[in-house]
Design a protein around this motif. Structure first.
Motif, short mmCIF file in Angstrom:
data_model
loop_
_atom_site.label_atom_id
_atom_site.label_comp_id
_atom_site.label_asym_id
_atom_site.label_seq_id
_atom_site.Cartn_x
_atom_site.Cartn_y
_atom_site.Cartn_z
N ASN A 121 36.51 28.81 24.81
CA ASN A 121 37.21 29.97 24.28
C ASN A 121 38.05 30.67 25.35
O ASN A 121 39.06 31.31 25.03
N PHE A 122 37.67 30.52 26.62
CA PHE A 122 38.53 31.07 27.68
C PHE A 122 39.84 30.28 27.77
O PHE A 122 40.90 30.87 27.99
N ARG A 153 39.32 41.19 31.90
CA ARG A 153 39.38 41.17 33.36
C ARG A 153 39.45 39.74 33.89
O ARG A 153 40.22 39.43 34.81
N GLU A 154 38.65 38.86 33.31
CA GLU A 154 38.63 37.47 33.79
C GLU A 154 39.93 36.74 33.46
O GLU A 154 40.43 35.94 34.26
N ILE A 155 40.50 37.00 32.28
CA ILE A 155 41.78 36.38 31.93
C ILE A 155 42.87 36.86 32.89
O ILE A 155 43.73 36.08 33.33
N ALA A 156 42.85 38.15 33.23
CA ALA A 156 43.84 38.69 34.16
C ALA A 156 43.70 38.09 35.55
O ALA A 156 44.69 37.95 36.27
N ALA A 201 32.60 33.25 37.24
CA ALA A 201 33.16 34.61 37.16
C ALA A 201 32.51 35.51 38.20
O ALA A 201 31.31 35.42 38.44
N GLN A 202 33.31 36.36 38.80
CA GLN A 202 32.83 37.43 39.68
C GLN A 202 33.20 38.73 38.99
O GLN A 202 34.30 39.25 39.15
N LEU A 203 32.29 39.22 38.18
CA LEU A 203 32.61 40.32 37.26
C LEU A 203 33.13 41.57 37.95
O LEU A 203 34.02 42.24 37.44
N ALA A 204 32.58 41.91 39.10
CA ALA A 204 32.98 43.15 39.77
C ALA A 204 34.30 43.02 40.51
O ALA A 204 34.91 44.03 40.87
N LEU A 205 34.77 41.81 40.73
CA LEU A 205 36.03 41.61 41.44
C LEU A 205 37.19 42.13 40.60
O LEU A 205 37.36 41.72 39.46
N LYS A 206 38.00 43.00 41.17
CA LYS A 206 39.12 43.59 40.42
C LYS A 206 40.22 42.57 40.20
O LYS A 206 40.59 41.84 41.11
#
Length: 264
Positions: A121-122, A153-156, A201-206
């Motif tokens: 789905n990503f 955030r991850e798509i960006a 994924a690194q969720l906190a990474l901007k």
């Protein structure tokens, strides 16, 4: 061996394989149900969960209020709304209508219900963002509610060339993934641990684009600290006064979004 027997054996093999897969999925989820959150990790006060039920009455109460005032956008944008975990894009339809009244072009994410992340789905979402950018000749603003914001955030991060801005609403991107009251349900539905999603994924990474986090101290599902994030994990954080389930139809949230769509 006759063709009939071969066909019967093949059918039996497929059924056995399906049974094994189902048993494995059930066993995995039962194991996940026994998980415990790390010491010190907790979601919002459980008493706030009761206030989340107010969203059920929101469509009815809206009939007795004056329509929301929406000014025409000076700079119309192309926007994609990404729904929260377990929800369908229709739950964000009221928000979409208000953004469209302002003159913005609002697109669905194209994946139906949000039942958690997969590489498939990503990939589909990445392709959709790319296609929308090409069709309208401008980058897309991604607005994600709860888990939808994590997706945004991850798509960006993967495709910053196609994303103008990311706005998250009550999204659990900072701190421990156990800082919410929904992680057990999430694991039960998805079949994987909140600590081990099936994607890198690194969720906190901007993301390398402007990233704004909307959060609320009244959120009964996701910890305010987790949704607000720390400096460096987002560009700005804006506090609201809605519940978690109320983000999608909150007048305050929609007003802020309209302001953010003008702020570039």
């Amino acid at each position: 061996m006759s063709v009939t027997n071969l066909s019967a054996n093949a059918g039996s093999f497929r059924r056995n394989e399906a049974d094994t897969t189902i048993r494995g999925a059930v066993a995995r989820r039962l194991e996940l149900l026994r998980d415990r959150a790390p010491q010190g990790a907790q979601g919002p006060d459980r008493r706030l969960l009761w206030s989340e039920l107010a969203w059920l009455a929101e469509p009815l109460m809206r009939q007795f209020r004056e329509p929301m005032e929406v000014a025409r956008a000076e700079h119309p944008r192309v926007v994609m709304l990404l729904p929260g975990f377990g929800t369908h894009p229709m739950r964000m339809r009221y928000m979409a209508c208000q953004l469209e009244r302002a003159g913005h072009k609002v697109k669905r994410w194209g994946l139906g219900f949000n039942l958690g992340p997969t590489e498939e789905n990503f990939a589909a979402l990445s392709q959709r963002v790319e296609q929308i950018t090409a069709r309208y000749g401008q980058q897309v603003v991604l607005i994600g509610w709860s888990l939808g914001g994590v997706f945004a955030r991850e798509i960006a991060k993967r495709h910053p060339e196609h994303v103008a801005k990311v706005v998250t609403m009550g999204s659990p991107f900072s701190g421990t993934p156990y800082a919410n009251n929904a992680w057990r349900i999430y694991q039960l539905v998805t079949g994987h641990s909140v600590e081990q999603p099936p994607i890198e994924a690194q969720l906190a990474l901007k993301p390398p684009v402007e990233t704004v986090a909307l959060w609320s101290p009244r959120d009964g599902v996701v910890s305010a600290r987790s949704a607000c994030g720390r400096p460096g994990e987002r560009d700005r954080a804006i506090p609201l006064r809605c519940t978690h389930l109320g983000f999608s139809n909150s007048t305050e949230a929609i007003t802020v979004l309209l302001e953010e769509l003008e702020r570039f």
